[in-house]
Design an enzyme around this catalytic site. Structure first.
Site, PDB file in Angstrom:
ATOM      1  N   PHE A   1       0.826  -1.212   0.000  1.00  0.00           N
ATOM      2  CA  PHE A   1       0.000   0.000   0.000  1.00  0.00           C
ATOM      3  C   PHE A   1       0.862   1.266   0.000  1.00  0.00           C
ATOM      4  O   PHE A   1       0.499   2.280  -0.604  1.00  0.00           O
ATOM      5  CB  PHE A   1      -0.923   0.006   1.224  1.00  0.00           C
ATOM      6  CG  PHE A   1      -2.013  -1.038   1.176  1.00  0.00           C
ATOM      7  CD1 PHE A   1      -2.514  -1.479  -0.046  1.00  0.00           C
ATOM      8  CD2 PHE A   1      -2.525  -1.586   2.334  1.00  0.00           C
ATOM      9  CE1 PHE A   1      -3.508  -2.443  -0.102  1.00  0.00           C
ATOM     10  CE2 PHE A   1      -3.526  -2.550   2.290  1.00  0.00           C
ATOM     11  CZ  PHE A   1      -4.015  -2.979   1.072  1.00  0.00           C
TER      12      PHE A   1
ATOM     13  N   GLU B   1      -7.035   6.429   7.078  1.00  0.00           N
ATOM     14  CA  GLU B   1      -7.155   5.721   5.797  1.00  0.00           C
ATOM     15  C   GLU B   1      -7.757   4.345   6.068  1.00  0.00           C
ATOM     16  O   GLU B   1      -7.106   3.321   5.969  1.00  0.00           O
ATOM     17  CB  GLU B   1      -5.801   5.612   5.088  1.00  0.00           C
ATOM     18  CG  GLU B   1      -4.670   5.007   5.889  1.00  0.00           C
ATOM     19  CD  GLU B   1      -3.457   4.683   5.024  1.00  0.00           C
ATOM     20  OE1 GLU B   1      -3.616   4.531   3.799  1.00  0.00           O
ATOM     21  OE2 GLU B   1      -2.360   4.558   5.578  1.00  0.00           O
TER      22      GLU B   1
ATOM     23  N   GLU C   1     -14.459  -1.697   5.333  1.00  0.00           N
ATOM     24  CA  GLU C   1     -13.472  -1.961   6.384  1.00  0.00           C
ATOM     25  C   GLU C   1     -13.841  -1.230   7.672  1.00  0.00           C
ATOM     26  O   GLU C   1     -13.017  -1.036   8.547  1.00  0.00           O
ATOM     27  CB  GLU C   1     -12.063  -1.596   5.904  1.00  0.00           C
ATOM     28  CG  GLU C   1     -11.571  -2.534   4.801  1.00  0.00           C
ATOM     29  CD  GLU C   1     -10.136  -2.277   4.367  1.00  0.00           C
ATOM     30  OE1 GLU C   1      -9.427  -1.513   5.059  1.00  0.00           O
ATOM     31  OE2 GLU C   1      -9.727  -2.830   3.337  1.00  0.00           O
TER      32      GLU C   1
END
Length: 642
Positions: A329, A438, A447
């Protein structure tokens, strides 16, 4: 000579080739060794050969050949097993008519086809090529379905389908024709009927025959959702350039390059029409098309090898991410630069120019991971000249805390305070001006960003800023027999119902698929959440108009987010942030594919359900008289743990 490559059942990732795989088709073959040697010298990778001499007609019911005493075809000893296995695609006899109205013809064809397929399995051929000349192939489908069910050998069956039907290709005005035009026969329907009768078995593939006339780009793009294993190109389609070499017209080039994205192989058929250049010139031209494809963009380069590979969505609240996941990421070239830009703009609004020497700001990064957002925040503050009173980095993963503490000792020093704690349980000593996170997944909220940020917004000052400030999920109907078969091949975990693989979403790099309508917004979440009663349960009903005959295998999910003001990130195809690869789309499968006709309305109902312990999605669809049961009721197959 390179061997024929196939996407066999056990393969999970496509092979990456440096050159086009090209085969030579022979309508008759007096000597197989000579045919292979000729093709080899001309640069071809494999050959397509009749399993039986095209003129050798067998009669099982009645006729003069009923009691013929001779070998069906050449001996298997004319090639070694490795060559049969890798260099030859078999072709069934052209005189077979399994859907004839005449009993003797139909029965004779059935028996002859069974004999040929048994022989091809004995030889170990990787694939058998057979024509699909029209939409009346019901009996042929039954025979192939029976063969797939009973055969011990995992052979593929390639159905040769023309892009435009043979009758329509005689029409001089067919180019660019709309599939809704009266009298136009949609050859995709031939294939769709056949594969549906064979239960969309993954051993079925398409050998798409390029025709002189081409249908509209929408019809061609629909084929990109199908298992196109090869594209058959007749030498009659080639033009001659000023140097005497064979070339294809630009529209035909464009079709082949689109199919190259599916790693489709090319089969050259027909007589050599450029004898002065030899048959090799056709192979060289195909390889030239392969080599001159547009280079892959950043996202495609990153995703190479993972196309259509199903992955379970991350659950960072339940599971601690591994170092490798963080590392992937952190390589994204776009996401963190956009975050830094958003923090910069927030600081500019938060601290007027005349106060930058006196006013200090508190920033909290919740879910700090290994620190990329901390770096972005520090860089933004330095760029704009704002003093930070403190930057708090809150992270629950004890392994990531080790990394953060090391960076703090070596680099950040006292400017950053590392907090090892679940962000929802921490008691902040001060209020934050800016809260940065994030926590977004491929579907935006999957998420559990809403639950996490609702639990941390008490850290924010009354006029504090959340980055991101809002995000929206999107859905669109998707056609992909590849993904449908991948889900179907998955096994349910112990204790889950047998339909569980179809009742959970998957993160996937969409490739061998077609999106059938423009994505529509689903759920939007805004932070900080000012509602008196916070309830993150949601329900949405979406209607999509599909403008051509197709099959829906599921729904593609995306999201976009406003980080701050006009600073955004998006994985929605129309607005995708260029070069960003942190998120692949999400895929919601459905148990029974929906067959739809042009101008149909497909309705998807989707729920986001919440308890104190779990969050899950439920979904259902309606189209015409087709109504599905609700998938994943009460989260029986899939939940996201809080």
């Amino acid at each position: 000579m390179e061997s024929l490559h196939l996407d066999l059942e056990e393969e999970k990732m496509p092979r990456i080739n440096s050159r086009a795989s090209c085969g030579r088709d022979f309508h008759c073959c007096p000597d197989i060794s000579t045919a292979i040697e000729t093709a080899c010298r001309a640069g071809y990778d494999f050959v397509c050969l009749p399993l039986v001499n095209p003129r050798f007609k067998r009669e099982f019911i009645d006729g003069p050949a009923k009691n013929r005493k001779c070998a069906l075809t050449r001996s298997d000893m004319c090639l070694v097993s490795q060559d049969w296995n890798s260099l030859v695609v078999g072709k069934t006899s052209p005189w077979l008519h399994l859907d004839s109205d005449h009993y003797n013809t139909r029965k004779n064809s059935e028996l002859a086809l069974k004999e040929e397929l048994t022989w091809s399995a004995h030889l170990g051929l990787p694939a058998v090529l057979m024509p699909l000349p029209n939409g009346k192939s019901i009996n042929l489908a039954q025979c192939i379905s029976e063969q797939i069910t009973s055969s011990y050998y995992q052979q593929q069956y390639w159905l040769q389908v023309p892009l435009v039907s043979y009758a329509d290709s005689c029409d001089p005005v067919i180019e660019g024709v709309d599939s809704n035009m009266d009298g136009y026969e949609d050859t995709w329907q031939w294939w769709n009927l056949f594969r549906s009768l064979c239960d969309s078995n993954k051993r079925l593939g398409v050998a798409l025959e390029l025709t002189a006339d081409l249908p509209s780009s929408e019809i061609i793009d629909r084929w990109l959702s199908e298992p196109v294993k090869a594209v058959i190109v007749s030498t009659s389609l080639f033009l001659t350039n000023h140097k005497g070499y064979p070339v294809l017209a630009k529209p035909h080039q464009a079709v082949i390059k689109k199919l190259f994205k599916l790693e489709a192989q090319v089969i050259i058929t027909g007589q050599d029409r450029h004898p002065e250049k030899t048959i090799r010139a056709y192979q060289q031209y195909i390889d030239h098309l392969w080599q001159t494809q547009e280079p892959l963009d950043t996202v495609s380069q990153f995703a190479k090898g993972y196309e259509d590979f199903l992955q379970s969505p991350l659950q960072p609240l339940m599971d601690n991410l591994e170092s490798q996941t963080y590392e992937i990421f952190e390589k994204d070239p776009i996401k963190y630069s956009q975050y830094q830009k958003a923090i910069y703009e927030a600081l500019k609004d938060r601290v007027p120019l005349e106060e930058r020497n006196t006013k200090e700001v508190v920033i909290m990064v919740v879910g700090a991971g290994r620190g990329p957002l901390v770096r972005a925040a520090l860089a933004a503050a330095e760029d704009i000249g704002v003093k930070l009173k403190k930057l708090y980095a809150i992270e629950k993963n004890p392994n990531a805390i080790i990394t953060l503490e090391n960076i703090k000792d070596e680099e950040w020093k006292d400017s950053v305070e590392v907090i090892s704690c679940d962000m929802r349980d921490w008691e902040a000593p001060v209020k934050a001006d800016i809260l940065v996170s994030e926590l977004l997944g491929s579907f935006g909220d999957n998420e559990l960003s809403p639950e996490c940020l609702d639990g941390t917004q008490r850290y924010l000052k009354e006029d504090g800023i959340s980055i991101p400030e809002q995000y929206t999920s999107y859905l669109a109907p998707l056609m992909s027999s590849k993904l449908y078969n991948e889900v179907r091949a998955s096994k349910a975990e112990r204790g889950k119902p047998p339909e569980a693989p179809f009742e959970m979403p998957y993160v996937v790099r969409l490739h061998n698929c077609a999106t059938l309508a423009k994505p529509q917004p689903v759920f939007t979440f805004i932070h900080p959440n000012k509602d008196d009663v916070i309830d993150n349960c949601r329900y949405k009903s979406l209607e999509f108009s599909v403008d051509q005959d197709s099959t829906v295998h599921g729904f593609a999910g995306y999201f976009d987010t406003v980080l701050y003001r006009d600073v955004t990130l998006s994985i929605v195809p129309e607005t995708h942030s260029p070069g960003m690869f942190s998120w692949f789309p999400i895929f919601f499968p459905i148990r029974v594919p929906i067959m739809i006709t042009s101008d149909s309305i497909v309705t998807i109902d989707i729920w986001r359900r919440c308890t104190s312990k779990n969050v899950w999605y439920e979904w259902a669809f309606r189209c015409g008289g087709q109504i599905s049961p609700i998938h994943n009721p009460k989260g029986r197959s899939y939940t996201i743990g809080l």
